[in-house]
Write a protein that holds these residues in place. Sequence first.
Motif, PDB file in Angstrom:
ATOM      1  N   ILE A 113       4.121  22.544  -5.437  1.00 59.00           N
ATOM      2  CA  ILE A 113       3.991  21.398  -4.537  1.00 59.00           C
ATOM      3  C   ILE A 113       5.234  20.507  -4.606  1.00 59.00           C
ATOM      4  N   ARG A 114       5.764  20.318  -5.802  1.00 59.17           N
ATOM      5  CA  ARG A 114       6.986  19.510  -5.939  1.00 59.17           C
ATOM      6  C   ARG A 114       8.150  20.139  -5.186  1.00 59.17           C
ATOM      7  N   SER A 115       8.155  21.463  -5.110  1.00 57.70           N
ATOM      8  CA  SER A 115       9.232  22.144  -4.389  1.00 57.70           C
ATOM      9  C   SER A 115       9.209  21.835  -2.894  1.00 57.70           C
ATOM     10  N   LEU A 116       8.076  21.317  -2.411  1.00 60.79           N
ATOM     11  CA  LEU A 116       7.954  20.918  -1.006  1.00 60.79           C
ATOM     12  C   LEU A 116       8.426  19.493  -0.791  1.00 60.79           C
ATOM     13  N   GLY A 117       8.798  18.817  -1.892  1.00 62.70           N
ATOM     14  CA  GLY A 117       9.243  17.427  -1.790  1.00 62.70           C
ATOM     15  C   GLY A 117       8.102  16.441  -1.797  1.00 62.70           C
ATOM     16  N   LEU A 118       6.919  16.894  -2.215  1.00 64.25           N
ATOM     17  CA  LEU A 118       5.748  16.015  -2.255  1.00 64.25           C
ATOM     18  C   LEU A 118       5.501  15.505  -3.671  1.00 64.25           C
ATOM     19  N   GLN A 119       4.870  14.344  -3.755  1.00 62.22           N
ATOM     20  CA  GLN A 119       4.482  13.800  -5.044  1.00 62.22           C
ATOM     21  C   GLN A 119       3.271  14.555  -5.567  1.00 62.22           C
ATOM     22  N   VAL A 120       3.251  14.770  -6.871  1.00 65.79           N
ATOM     23  CA  VAL A 120       2.146  15.490  -7.500  1.00 65.79           C
ATOM     24  C   VAL A 120       1.620  14.679  -8.679  1.00 65.79           C
TER      25      VAL A 120
ATOM     26  N   GLU B 266      -1.797  21.323   5.873  1.00 64.26           N
ATOM     27  CA  GLU B 266      -2.944  21.005   6.733  1.00 64.26           C
ATOM     28  C   GLU B 266      -3.691  19.786   6.204  1.00 64.26           C
ATOM     29  N   ALA B 267      -3.873  19.744   4.876  1.00 66.83           N
ATOM     30  CA  ALA B 267      -4.627  18.641   4.265  1.00 66.83           C
ATOM     31  C   ALA B 267      -3.898  17.311   4.418  1.00 66.83           C
ATOM     32  N   ILE B 268      -2.587  17.313   4.213  1.00 67.88           N
ATOM     33  CA  ILE B 268      -1.795  16.084   4.348  1.00 67.88           C
ATOM     34  C   ILE B 268      -1.856  15.564   5.782  1.00 67.88           C
ATOM     35  N   ALA B 269      -1.749  16.481   6.737  1.00 69.10           N
ATOM     36  CA  ALA B 269      -1.822  16.077   8.148  1.00 69.10           C
ATOM     37  C   ALA B 269      -3.203  15.528   8.485  1.00 69.10           C
ATOM     38  N   LEU B 270      -4.237  16.152   7.933  1.00 66.64           N
ATOM     39  CA  LEU B 270      -5.608  15.705   8.188  1.00 66.64           C
ATOM     40  C   LEU B 270      -5.845  14.325   7.588  1.00 66.64           C
ATOM     41  N   ASP B 271      -5.357  14.107   6.363  1.00 65.19           N
ATOM     42  CA  ASP B 271      -5.516  12.804   5.724  1.00 65.19           C
ATOM     43  C   ASP B 271      -4.825  11.715   6.530  1.00 65.19           C
TER      44      ASP B 271
ATOM     45  N   ALA C  98      -6.851   3.931  -1.533  1.00 60.84           N
ATOM     46  CA  ALA C  98      -5.700   3.504  -0.746  1.00 60.84           C
ATOM     47  C   ALA C  98      -4.549   4.505  -0.832  1.00 60.84           C
ATOM     48  N   ARG C  99      -4.616   5.415  -1.790  1.00 58.76           N
ATOM     49  CA  ARG C  99      -3.519   6.368  -1.967  1.00 58.76           C
ATOM     50  C   ARG C  99      -3.724   7.571  -1.048  1.00 58.76           C
ATOM     51  N   PRO C 100      -2.817   7.811  -0.123  1.00 55.41           N
ATOM     52  CA  PRO C 100      -2.958   8.954   0.769  1.00 55.41           C
ATOM     53  C   PRO C 100      -2.638  10.258   0.052  1.00 55.41           C
TER      54      PRO C 100
ATOM     55  N   MET D  32       0.846  -1.185   0.000  1.00 55.50           N
ATOM     56  CA  MET D  32       0.000   0.000   0.000  1.00 55.50           C
ATOM     57  C   MET D  32       0.885   1.240   0.000  1.00 55.50           C
ATOM     58  N   PRO D  33       0.573   2.265  -0.848  1.00 57.13           N
ATOM     59  CA  PRO D  33       1.377   3.462  -0.887  1.00 57.13           C
ATOM     60  C   PRO D  33       1.393   4.162   0.464  1.00 57.13           C
ATOM     61  N   THR D  34       2.552   4.704   0.831  1.00 54.71           N
ATOM     62  CA  THR D  34       2.656   5.401   2.106  1.00 54.71           C
ATOM     63  C   THR D  34       2.969   6.876   1.922  1.00 54.71           C
ATOM     64  N   ASN D  35       3.574   7.257   0.796  1.00 53.64           N
ATOM     65  CA  ASN D  35       3.907   8.650   0.564  1.00 53.64           C
ATOM     66  C   ASN D  35       2.693   9.391   0.009  1.00 53.64           C
ATOM     67  N   PRO D  36       2.338  10.539   0.612  1.00 49.99           N
ATOM     68  CA  PRO D  36       1.155  11.262   0.138  1.00 49.99           C
ATOM     69  C   PRO D  36       1.366  11.869  -1.243  1.00 49.99           C
ATOM     70  N   THR D  37       0.289  11.942  -1.986  1.00 52.00           N
ATOM     71  CA  THR D  37       0.282  12.567  -3.306  1.00 52.00           C
ATOM     72  C   THR D  37      -0.718  13.718  -3.301  1.00 52.00           C
ATOM     73  N   VAL D  38      -0.333  14.839  -3.884  1.00 57.18           N
ATOM     74  CA  VAL D  38      -1.244  15.964  -4.046  1.00 57.18           C
ATOM     75  C   VAL D  38      -1.814  15.882  -5.459  1.00 57.18           C
ATOM     76  N   PHE D  39      -3.119  15.710  -5.553  1.00 54.69           N
ATOM     77  CA  PHE D  39      -3.792  15.584  -6.845  1.00 54.69           C
ATOM     78  C   PHE D  39      -4.300  16.958  -7.263  1.00 54.69           C
TER      79      PHE D  39
END
Length: 220
Positions: free
Chosen positions: A24-31, A118-123, A47-49, A1-8
């Motif tokens: 968003i990529r500049s924050l080190g997050l997947q987009v 905030e959204a990533i923490a909430l998810d 299943a994708r956070p 199961m994926p563990t790294n969050p993705t911003v859609f």
Amino acid sequence: MPTNPTVFVIDDDPAARESIGMLIRSLGLQVETHASAEQYLQSFDPARPGCVITDMRMLGLSGLELQQQLVEMGQRIPVILISAHANMQIAVKAMRNGAITFLEKPCQQQEIIDAVNEAIALDSRWRMEGREEAEARENYEKLNSGERDVMKLMMIGKANKVIANRLDVSLRTVEARRHNVFKKMGVDNIPDLTRLAMKIDELRGEIEASGDDGDSPDED
């Protein structure tokens, strides 16, 4: 199961998608970007956070309609809505449907960054709560009917002797069932047992509706 969050990121404007995606990529997050809500829904995997950033006005489904559809599907993912044509009525409806924030264009970069964090923490919190709820339900299913009866009375403060009288069983039977309840539910005290029970719908209702019905809750 994926563990790294993705911003859609969902927007029918390619320039807007690319701009937000780069930020968003500049924050080190997947987009992952989508040109429409329909395209996002076709690849949606609960299943994708992560979280969703979507424009309000798009060809096809609007951002608000996407949010409503996710609710109807029984899916909970934090949604950030962005609009150049915001009004209070739309904003209130979006928030009632579960949007975590409503940003007006042109958005400041820091506004988007703060909303995404905030959204990533909430998810993450929602998913942890979901796992705890599933585990509580799984453990509760291991209890037999007698153990469940004892558990319900334990949680409203009834002493072993009171439980024995109420259920018309021996004190030893109550003690054995009580031991099994703690063991199967994976806790060793009443507060933790009650906390888990509050995650189970039918038990939550019984606990909230319960009160002292005249029996003494004498401690053992």
